[in-house]
Design an enzyme around this catalytic site. Sequence first.
Site, PDB file in Angstrom:
ATOM      1  N   GLU B 127     -44.253  33.380  26.595  1.00  0.00           N
ATOM      2  CA  GLU B 127     -45.608  33.306  26.046  1.00  0.00           C
ATOM      3  C   GLU B 127     -46.159  34.728  25.945  1.00  0.00           C
ATOM      4  OE1 GLU B 127     -47.951  30.748  28.524  1.00  0.00           O
ATOM      5  OE2 GLU B 127     -46.556  29.061  28.305  1.00  0.00           O
ATOM      6  N   PRO B 128     -47.307  34.898  25.284  1.00  0.00           N
ATOM      7  CA  PRO B 128     -47.844  36.262  25.164  1.00  0.00           C
ATOM      8  C   PRO B 128     -48.009  36.946  26.519  1.00  0.00           C
ATOM      9  CG  PRO B 128     -49.025  34.798  23.687  1.00  0.00           C
ATOM     10  CD  PRO B 128     -48.090  33.934  24.488  1.00  0.00           C
ATOM     11  N   ALA B 130     -46.449  35.801  29.454  1.00  0.00           N
ATOM     12  CA  ALA B 130     -45.394  35.387  30.391  1.00  0.00           C
ATOM     13  C   ALA B 130     -44.030  35.605  29.758  1.00  0.00           C
ATOM     14  CB  ALA B 130     -45.565  33.919  30.773  1.00  0.00           C
ATOM     15  N   ARG B 268     -11.693  58.305   7.218  1.00  0.00           N
ATOM     16  CA  ARG B 268     -12.546  59.456   6.935  1.00  0.00           C
ATOM     17  C   ARG B 268     -11.778  60.758   7.111  1.00  0.00           C
ATOM     18  NH1 ARG B 268     -16.799  61.737   4.363  1.00  0.00           N
ATOM     19  NH2 ARG B 268     -17.993  63.137   5.723  1.00  0.00           N
ATOM     20  N   GLU B 363     -33.106  36.576  27.012  1.00  0.00           N
ATOM     21  CA  GLU B 363     -32.508  35.810  28.120  1.00  0.00           C
ATOM     22  C   GLU B 363     -32.491  36.636  29.409  1.00  0.00           C
ATOM     23  OE1 GLU B 363     -29.794  32.808  27.661  1.00  0.00           O
ATOM     24  OE2 GLU B 363     -30.301  32.425  25.571  1.00  0.00           O
TER      25      GLU B 363
END
Lengths: 261, 383
Positions: B127-128, B130, B268, B363
Amino acid sequence: MNIIVCIKQVVAGDQVKIDPLTHTLVRSAENSVINPFDLFALNMAGHLKKLYSSSITAVTMGPKISEEVLWEALAMGADRAILLSDPRFATSDTLATSYVLGMGIRKIGQFDLILCGMRTTDSDTAQVGPQLAEELDIPHVTNVEKLERKKNLFLVERLSDGYREILEVSAPALFTISPKAATRFPSLIEIQDAHARHSIESWGLEEIEADPTKVGRAGSHTWVEELIPITREKFCDFIQGDPKQQAKSLFSKLFEKNLLS
Amino acid sequence: MDFTLSIQQKQVRRMARQFAKTELADIAKEIDEEGRFPWEVVEKMGPLNFFGMQAPRKYGGAELDTISYCLVIEEISRVCAAMGLTVAVHNSVVVYPLSRFGSDEQKAKFLPSLASGEKIGAFCLTEPNAGSDAMAIESTAISEGDSYIVNANKIFVTNGGVADTLIIFASVNPRDVKKGFSALLVERGTPGFEIGLLENNCGVRANPVSSIVLTDCRIPKTNLLGREGEGFKIAMAALDTGRIGIAAQAVGIGQAALDASLKYAKERIQFRLPIARQQAIQMMLADMGTMVEAARLLTLQAAHIRDQQGDLSGPSAMAKLFAARTASKVASMGVQIHGGYGYSKDYPIERYFRDARVTEIYEGTNEIQQIVIARELLKRGED
């Protein structure tokens, strides 16, 4: 209906290495996959199994690590898997290979149909299918896209030089399957089930009662003398001038190279 | 101790590798640029059981061992990290906790459509206010008859834009969040359920990460996962498994960065030689290869411990921490090997670089993993 599918383990297209001493492909469990052309044959077998009650037996000739391709076949719906494996089979050419496959199939017994991939990605001869049909003295059709059973016959459709050929072939018969036919991946459940339910049978020279002079190097009429890697070089040629001159110059260059018919 | 994969595990890996090459390789760049969720590929993944890897067979899942599961996530992520994420999150923090903590009725109702990929799952904890501090959630689920009235504002929800079945964490006791911390099964379309704007993220852009807002959403009590107050335990169990999945995703990204760098170093030419002939480049490649292999081994070890039902928290946190750091480091070194081209969108290495970064954040950030690891280490008695 008893269906036999012949498959082969090949070195993955992007991992081909050649042993400089033996001139043979370097094989390992890590770089080997099922010949991609064989997936079309396996999928066709699975399709026929759904239409007509059938059993599918997958067969391969090769060293023990070739078992991995038989597991692919079992996950794709094969009911039985047979590995023809014997050190004496090593370095067999296409003729000796089709003899070994033929003897293995004779031991399996009664069958209605043999399916093969059209060719392999490694040796690319497209010979084993037709040679196996000759070995077993049964009719064959190559590059088959569609296949259905009609009593004692197979109705097959193949593409050939811009024609669509529809043929009736008497059973038992062998077909090589076109890479234009459908293919699919086995699901995770199919892979789990294959390993839970099946095992691989392994037959050597004695089990299939093969003549040792007809297998391996002794039974091969062709062999690889030398393998030379091809280096492809690309050149970039800038054509100068105004658009009209450029077009003229491009035309003459293409004409000289016989690229305009 | 045997480090060899079984024939079956190798077959699973081969299938996932072939699938990713055939179906994802050509579109990975495009869906990253467009931020497009590739439904056409999801439809093909469903029948192959990629969405049911962690679900029991009874409900249409493949019930795969965790090592095979990691191999699949690695191979998909090696080609397209965003789809690796979709599958990892769907399986490990939705399908798995539902399979483990769900009632028979809940499993019968929700698992078959999740396992088949017909429905996509999401896990809504953040959450914003948490994130790492999960206990700070402000979402509430107030009992009213045989329902909860849920109000929640969830952000950074992986799969959020496409999810049908979501596990939402809220407290049934706003005065004591810890005591009331609970997990609820919520279906998209429930009145009061709203999908917020999609995030315009730096990496894994084909995954529709969004916010999810629930306003006076009536959720039947039969949708409570586990018991009231068991939400934290469920979230942590899900995340222990989830972290192995993210570790596998990070290994896939790291391997992709190594593959791309090896290819580029051989092609390269500078100072008339392929740059792979320069010791400076060789040393970078050697370190990259070593780190990726070490990350893979830690990840597969954690997977093995899970299959043996061992204590998972420490090993999965270690695997996730090390694999995430490895992916970031290896992708960054890959950019260095590519030089200016590595910073351009013409080469895939810049995508791996962006995709890798978030594995150190979601996570559980690196720092949260360190807390988990330290706690496990300090808890251990002396031998």
